[in-house]
Write an enzyme that holds these catalytic residues in place. Structure first.
Site, PDB file in Angstrom:
ATOM      1  N   ASN A   1       0.645  -7.094  -9.977  1.00 52.74           N
ATOM      2  CA  ASN A   1       0.226  -8.450 -10.309  1.00 52.74           C
ATOM      3  C   ASN A   1      -1.292  -8.519 -10.269  1.00 52.74           C
ATOM      4  O   ASN A   1      -1.919  -7.950  -9.361  1.00 52.74           O
ATOM      5  CB  ASN A   1       0.830  -9.445  -9.311  1.00 52.74           C
ATOM      6  CG  ASN A   1       2.343  -9.478  -9.389  1.00 52.74           C
ATOM      7  OD1 ASN A   1       2.920  -9.338 -10.464  1.00 52.74           O
ATOM      8  ND2 ASN A   1       3.001  -9.653  -8.251  1.00 52.74           N
TER       9      ASN A   1
ATOM     10  N   HIS B   1     -10.605   0.227  -1.418  1.00 50.87           N
ATOM     11  CA  HIS B   1     -10.329  -1.148  -1.830  1.00 50.87           C
ATOM     12  C   HIS B   1     -10.761  -1.398  -3.281  1.00 50.87           C
ATOM     13  O   HIS B   1     -11.920  -1.214  -3.634  1.00 50.87           O
ATOM     14  CB  HIS B   1     -11.060  -2.148  -0.915  1.00 50.87           C
ATOM     15  CG  HIS B   1     -10.761  -3.569  -1.262  1.00 50.87           C
ATOM     16  ND1 HIS B   1      -9.797  -4.311  -0.602  1.00 50.87           N
ATOM     17  CD2 HIS B   1     -11.250  -4.380  -2.238  1.00 50.87           C
ATOM     18  CE1 HIS B   1      -9.725  -5.508  -1.156  1.00 50.87           C
ATOM     19  NE2 HIS B   1     -10.602  -5.575  -2.141  1.00 50.87           N
TER      20      HIS B   1
ATOM     21  N   HIS C   1       4.085  -2.600  -6.860  1.00 55.41           N
ATOM     22  CA  HIS C   1       5.417  -2.825  -6.301  1.00 55.41           C
ATOM     23  C   HIS C   1       6.351  -1.822  -6.966  1.00 55.41           C
ATOM     24  O   HIS C   1       6.468  -1.787  -8.194  1.00 55.41           O
ATOM     25  CB  HIS C   1       5.931  -4.224  -6.649  1.00 55.41           C
ATOM     26  CG  HIS C   1       5.119  -5.356  -6.095  1.00 55.41           C
ATOM     27  ND1 HIS C   1       5.503  -6.076  -4.984  1.00 55.41           N
ATOM     28  CD2 HIS C   1       3.948  -5.905  -6.499  1.00 55.41           C
ATOM     29  CE1 HIS C   1       4.608  -7.029  -4.740  1.00 55.41           C
ATOM     30  NE2 HIS C   1       3.653  -6.948  -5.652  1.00 55.41           N
TER      31      HIS C   1
ATOM     32  N   CYS D   1      -6.360  -3.355   3.771  1.00 55.03           N
ATOM     33  CA  CYS D   1      -7.343  -2.452   4.387  1.00 55.03           C
ATOM     34  C   CYS D   1      -7.038  -2.289   5.871  1.00 55.03           C
ATOM     35  O   CYS D   1      -7.189  -1.190   6.418  1.00 55.03           O
ATOM     36  CB  CYS D   1      -8.752  -2.989   4.188  1.00 55.03           C
ATOM     37  SG  CYS D   1      -9.398  -2.771   2.509  1.00 55.03           S
TER      38      CYS D   1
ATOM     39  N   ASP E   1       7.577  -3.348   1.648  1.00 53.12           N
ATOM     40  CA  ASP E   1       7.130  -4.736   1.512  1.00 53.12           C
ATOM     41  C   ASP E   1       7.766  -5.575   2.614  1.00 53.12           C
ATOM     42  O   ASP E   1       8.951  -5.423   2.928  1.00 53.12           O
ATOM     43  CB  ASP E   1       7.527  -5.285   0.125  1.00 53.12           C
ATOM     44  CG  ASP E   1       6.827  -6.587  -0.200  1.00 53.12           C
ATOM     45  OD1 ASP E   1       5.994  -6.595  -1.120  1.00 53.12           O
ATOM     46  OD2 ASP E   1       7.115  -7.608   0.470  1.00 53.12           O
TER      47      ASP E   1
ATOM     48  N   GLY F   1       0.032 -13.876 -10.517  1.00 48.62           N
ATOM     49  CA  GLY F   1       0.737 -14.161  -9.268  1.00 48.62           C
ATOM     50  C   GLY F   1       0.328 -13.253  -8.123  1.00 48.62           C
ATOM     51  O   GLY F   1       1.096 -13.050  -7.180  1.00 48.62           O
TER      52      GLY F   1
ATOM     53  N   HIS G   1      -5.847  -6.743  -2.900  1.00 46.78           N
ATOM     54  CA  HIS G   1      -6.094  -5.294  -2.775  1.00 46.78           C
ATOM     55  C   HIS G   1      -5.067  -4.663  -3.706  1.00 46.78           C
ATOM     56  O   HIS G   1      -3.852  -4.867  -3.510  1.00 46.78           O
ATOM     57  CB  HIS G   1      -5.882  -4.860  -1.319  1.00 46.78           C
ATOM     58  CG  HIS G   1      -6.125  -3.397  -1.043  1.00 46.78           C
ATOM     59  ND1 HIS G   1      -6.927  -2.952  -0.003  1.00 46.78           N
ATOM     60  CD2 HIS G   1      -5.652  -2.271  -1.641  1.00 46.78           C
ATOM     61  CE1 HIS G   1      -6.943  -1.624   0.019  1.00 46.78           C
ATOM     62  NE2 HIS G   1      -6.161  -1.183  -0.953  1.00 46.78           N
TER      63      HIS G   1
ATOM     64  N   HIS H   1      -2.235  -3.178  -5.545  1.00 45.29           N
ATOM     65  CA  HIS H   1      -0.978  -2.597  -5.052  1.00 45.29           C
ATOM     66  C   HIS H   1       0.031  -2.583  -6.180  1.00 45.29           C
ATOM     67  O   HIS H   1       0.053  -3.477  -7.031  1.00 45.29           O
ATOM     68  CB  HIS H   1      -0.425  -3.367  -3.850  1.00 45.29           C
ATOM     69  CG  HIS H   1      -0.294  -4.837  -4.059  1.00 45.29           C
ATOM     70  ND1 HIS H   1      -1.366  -5.709  -3.992  1.00 45.29           N
ATOM     71  CD2 HIS H   1       0.785  -5.616  -4.356  1.00 45.29           C
ATOM     72  CE1 HIS H   1      -0.958  -6.944  -4.221  1.00 45.29           C
ATOM     73  NE2 HIS H   1       0.354  -6.922  -4.456  1.00 45.29           N
TER      74      HIS H   1
HETATM   75  P1  DGP Z   1       1.481  -9.833  -4.714  1.00 42.09           P
HETATM   76  O1  DGP Z   1       2.070 -11.183  -4.962  1.00 42.09           O
HETATM   77  O2  DGP Z   1       1.658  -8.907  -5.876  1.00 42.09           O
HETATM   78  O3  DGP Z   1       0.043  -9.913  -4.230  1.00 42.09           O
HETATM   79  O4  DGP Z   1       2.357  -9.201  -3.538  1.00 42.09           O
HETATM   80  C1  DGP Z   1       1.951  -9.101  -2.203  1.00 42.09           C
HETATM   81  C2  DGP Z   1       3.104  -8.515  -1.442  1.00 42.09           C
HETATM   82  O5  DGP Z   1       2.628  -8.088  -0.190  1.00 42.09           O
HETATM   83  C3  DGP Z   1       4.252  -9.477  -1.186  1.00 42.09           C
HETATM   84  O6  DGP Z   1       5.451  -8.975  -1.806  1.00 42.09           O
HETATM   85  C4  DGP Z   1       4.404  -9.514   0.329  1.00 42.09           C
HETATM   86  C5  DGP Z   1       3.616  -8.305   0.778  1.00 42.09           C
HETATM   87  N1  DGP Z   1       2.919  -8.459   2.037  1.00 42.09           N
HETATM   88  C6  DGP Z   1       2.030  -9.434   2.359  1.00 42.09           C
HETATM   89  N2  DGP Z   1       1.548  -9.236   3.592  1.00 42.09           N
HETATM   90  C7  DGP Z   1       2.135  -8.103   4.059  1.00 42.09           C
HETATM   91  C8  DGP Z   1       2.027  -7.378   5.289  1.00 42.09           C
HETATM   92  O7  DGP Z   1       1.292  -7.719   6.205  1.00 42.09           O
HETATM   93  N3  DGP Z   1       2.815  -6.263   5.412  1.00 42.09           N
HETATM   94  C9  DGP Z   1       3.633  -5.844   4.390  1.00 42.09           C
HETATM   95  N4  DGP Z   1       4.353  -4.736   4.631  1.00 42.09           N
HETATM   96  N5  DGP Z   1       3.749  -6.489   3.229  1.00 42.09           N
HETATM   97  C10 DGP Z   1       3.008  -7.616   3.063  1.00 42.09           C
END
Ligand code: DGP
Length: 120
Positions: free
Chosen positions: A84, A46, A99, A7, A30, A90, A95, A97
């Site tokens: 996920n 959200h 991948h 957010c 990422d 995992g 929030h 998302h």
């Molecule tokens: P998950 O495990 O599916 O919740 O993946 C979370 C992903 O978010 C992980 O691959 C790393 C990414 N991530 C976490 N914090 C940040 C951030 O502040 N900026 C960016 N660009 N990615 C982030």
């Protein structure tokens, strides 16, 4: 969700490397890429995870994800889309998302320590 980092990224209170954005959705790189192309695609609204998302948001995000794949040039070569959900899924950031992973032939291996055939 004041404390949600995604957010904060939506509100531009935290920086991100944006690939595509419209009123409802945001795609950004990422921070910890697991493939040559690793993009996170989120609704600006959200939702904790896919388990809570509305059908109308899923309807809107589908063409947005397809457009992200075109912008990244992986629409023809192929890619993987993962979301996920919760502890066993995992999920680290609560929030919703997706991948989008691509840019190379991706591996597909056992994803759990236990015997995957044990319950067959
Ligand atoms: P998950 O495990 O599916 O919740 O993946 C979370 C992903 O978010 C992980 O691959 C790393 C990414 N991530 C976490 N914090 C940040 C951030 O502040 N900026 C960016 N660009 N990615 C982030």
């Amino acid at each position: 969700m004041a404390e949600c980092i995604f957010c904060k990224i939506v509100r531009k209170e935290l920086p991100s490397n944006i690939v595509l954005e419209n009123e409802q959705f945001l795609a950004f790189h990422d921070i910890n890429p697991k493939a040559p192309v690793h993009i996170l695609i989120i609704p600006k609204e959200h939702f904790d995870s896919f388990q809570e998302v509305t059908p109308s948001t899923m309807e809107g995000i589908t063409p947005f994800i397809q457009e992200v794949a075109k912008v990244l040039g992986v629409d023809s070569s192929g890619y993987r889309l993962i979301t996920n959900i919760g502890e066993n899924g995992g999920q680290e950031v609560k929030h919703l998302h997706f991948h989008l992973l691509g840019g190379a032939k991706l591996k597909w291996e056992h994803l759990a320590d236990s015997n995957p055939k044990a319950n067959l």
